[in-house]
Each structure stands twice: as structure tokens, then as C-alpha cells.
Design a protein around this motif. Structure first.
Motif, PDB file in Angstrom:
ATOM      1  N   ILE A 183       0.700  -1.316   0.324  1.00 43.66           N
ATOM      2  CA  ILE A 183       0.347   0.143   0.361  1.00 43.66           C
ATOM      3  C   ILE A 183       1.029   1.283  -0.041  1.00 43.66           C
ATOM      4  CG2 ILE A 183      -1.739   1.287   1.398  1.00 43.66           C
ATOM      5  CD1 ILE A 183      -3.049  -1.111   0.561  1.00 43.66           C
ATOM      6  N   ILE A 190      -6.366   3.237  -4.921  1.00 44.66           N
ATOM      7  CA  ILE A 190      -5.614   1.726  -5.675  1.00 44.66           C
ATOM      8  C   ILE A 190      -6.421   0.583  -6.175  1.00 44.66           C
ATOM      9  CG2 ILE A 190      -3.797   0.663  -5.079  1.00 44.66           C
ATOM     10  CD1 ILE A 190      -3.193   2.697  -3.295  1.00 44.66           C
ATOM     11  N   TYR A 214      -9.399  -4.151   4.079  1.00 46.74           N
ATOM     12  CA  TYR A 214      -7.915  -3.731   3.544  1.00 46.74           C
ATOM     13  C   TYR A 214      -8.522  -3.521   1.729  1.00 46.74           C
ATOM     14  CZ  TYR A 214      -3.011  -4.381   1.652  1.00 46.74           C
ATOM     15  OH  TYR A 214      -2.083  -4.224   1.163  1.00 46.74           O
ATOM     16  N   ARG A 215      -9.779  -3.817   1.447  1.00 46.38           N
ATOM     17  CA  ARG A 215     -10.523  -2.975   0.565  1.00 46.38           C
ATOM     18  C   ARG A 215     -11.052  -2.299   0.088  1.00 46.38           C
ATOM     19  NH1 ARG A 215     -13.207  -8.296   0.755  1.00 46.38           N
ATOM     20  NH2 ARG A 215     -14.815  -7.050   1.250  1.00 46.38           N
ATOM     21  N   CYS A 271      -7.971   0.440   0.095  1.00 48.52           N
ATOM     22  CA  CYS A 271      -7.485   0.707  -1.257  1.00 48.52           C
ATOM     23  C   CYS A 271      -8.465   2.130  -2.552  1.00 48.52           C
ATOM     24  CB  CYS A 271      -7.114  -0.204  -1.941  1.00 48.52           C
ATOM     25  SG  CYS A 271      -5.902  -1.399  -1.956  1.00 48.52           S
ATOM     26  N   SER A 295      -9.223   0.506 -10.195  1.00 46.76           N
ATOM     27  CA  SER A 295      -8.875   1.502 -10.015  1.00 46.76           C
ATOM     28  C   SER A 295      -9.409   2.980 -10.494  1.00 46.76           C
ATOM     29  CB  SER A 295      -7.208   1.607 -10.718  1.00 46.76           C
ATOM     30  OG  SER A 295      -7.069   3.370 -10.673  1.00 46.76           O
ATOM     31  N   MET A 319      -6.818  -3.403  -6.764  1.00 47.89           N
ATOM     32  CA  MET A 319      -6.867  -5.061  -6.480  1.00 47.89           C
ATOM     33  C   MET A 319      -6.174  -5.517  -7.561  1.00 47.89           C
ATOM     34  SD  MET A 319      -6.827  -5.087  -2.484  1.00 47.89           S
ATOM     35  CE  MET A 319      -6.854  -6.439  -2.383  1.00 47.89           C
TER      36      MET A 319
END
Length: 153
Positions: free
Chosen positions: A54, A95, A86-87, A90, A112, A97
Motif C-alpha cells: 500500500i 488504488i 483492506y479493500r 484501497c 482503480s 487491487m
């Protein structure tokens, strides 16, 4: 090794029309579109999803239009890729994944998005120039402690 993720992710990005090369400007994968100015896509590779991945992606956000992280999906499906926190992190950072299976299949876990235009024009220009100067794709993305074939070598 991270290099085992390189080819599946490269093929995945190339299917969207990007010209992808490995280890450009310290980034594991850099993809450029045919457009002028080019769309710059950076993907960082690790064997597992972790904080270091990350942090690398956040660092790359200033020189790219899209940032992706890619890692191997855990065998039982209980790794970080399954962790909603975590998802969500992001997603909030913009970001993308990617999960890579043992068979080399790439799946989008988080899309993204470009939430903030925080570009660093000098670093971006340097990255684009290096990508365009290279002949072929001499370096495998994700490799460490091996010499990188750059445009000036």
C-alpha cells in the motif's frame, strides 16, 4: 517470487491496450497508452497483500493516472484480499487491487479510481521518457538485487 506475478499482470494490462514494461523508474510495471498525453498505469507486485505494498502504491500515485497493486491470492481465500478493511482502504486511496491465482489468472478485487490529481510532473516526465527509450522489455518486474537494464545501458 514477485517475478512470477509479472507475466500474468503484464498480459492483463496489455489486454486493455497498454504497452507494459517492467522495472521502469523503480516501479514493478509501467503501462503507457497510445494517447497523447499518455495514460500512465503503475502496478506494484508483492507475494502477499501487506502495508508495504500500500505504501509503495501511495508513493507511485504522484506520477501516474492509475495505481494498481497485485499479489497472489491466498490458497484458502482468507488472506488480506478477503479483509473488507483492506479493500476499503484501497478504494479510499484510489488504488486498484488485482489478485493472481496459482494458475496465473488475474482478477480485479478493487477497481482503480483517480480521486485526486496529485501529480509530480517532473517525476512523471522522467518515467515516461525512460519507458519510451527502452527497446523491448529487458527487465522482469518485481525482481530485486539484480541489475536493471535501463535505456542508457
Amino acid at each position: 517470487m514477485e517475478t512470477s506475478l509479472y507475466l500474468p499482470v503484464k498480459t492483463f494490462l496489455e489486454s486493455f491496450g497498454y504497452e507494459v514494461k517492467g522495472e521502469v523508474g523503480g516501479c514493478d510495471l509501467v503501462g503507457l497508452s497510445e494517447a497523447d498525453p499518455p495514460v500512465v498505469v503503475i502496478c506494484e507486485l508483492k507475494l502477499t497483500f501487506n502495508l508495504e505494498l500500500i505504501l509503495q502504491a501511495v508513493d507511485r500515485a504522484g506520477v501516474s493516472d492509475e495505481v494498481w497493486i497485485a499479489a497472489r491470492i491466498s490458497a484458502k481465500g482468507r488472506g488480506r484480499e478477503a479483509d473488507k478493511r483492506y479493500r476499503d482502504l484501497c478504494r479510499r486511496l484510489g488504488i486498484g487491487m488485482l489478485g493472481v491465482s496459482d494458475q496465473g489468472e488475474v482478477s480485479v478485487l478493487v477497481s482503480s479510481v483517480s480521486p485526486m490529481p496529485r501529480t509530480n510532473p517532473k517525476r512523471r516526465t522522467r518515467l515516461v521518457k525512460e519507458h519510451r527509450k527502452r527497446r523491448g522489455d529487458p527487465a522482469v518486474g518485481g525482481s530485486t538485487k539484480v541489475p536493471v537494464m535501463t535505456a542508457y545501458r
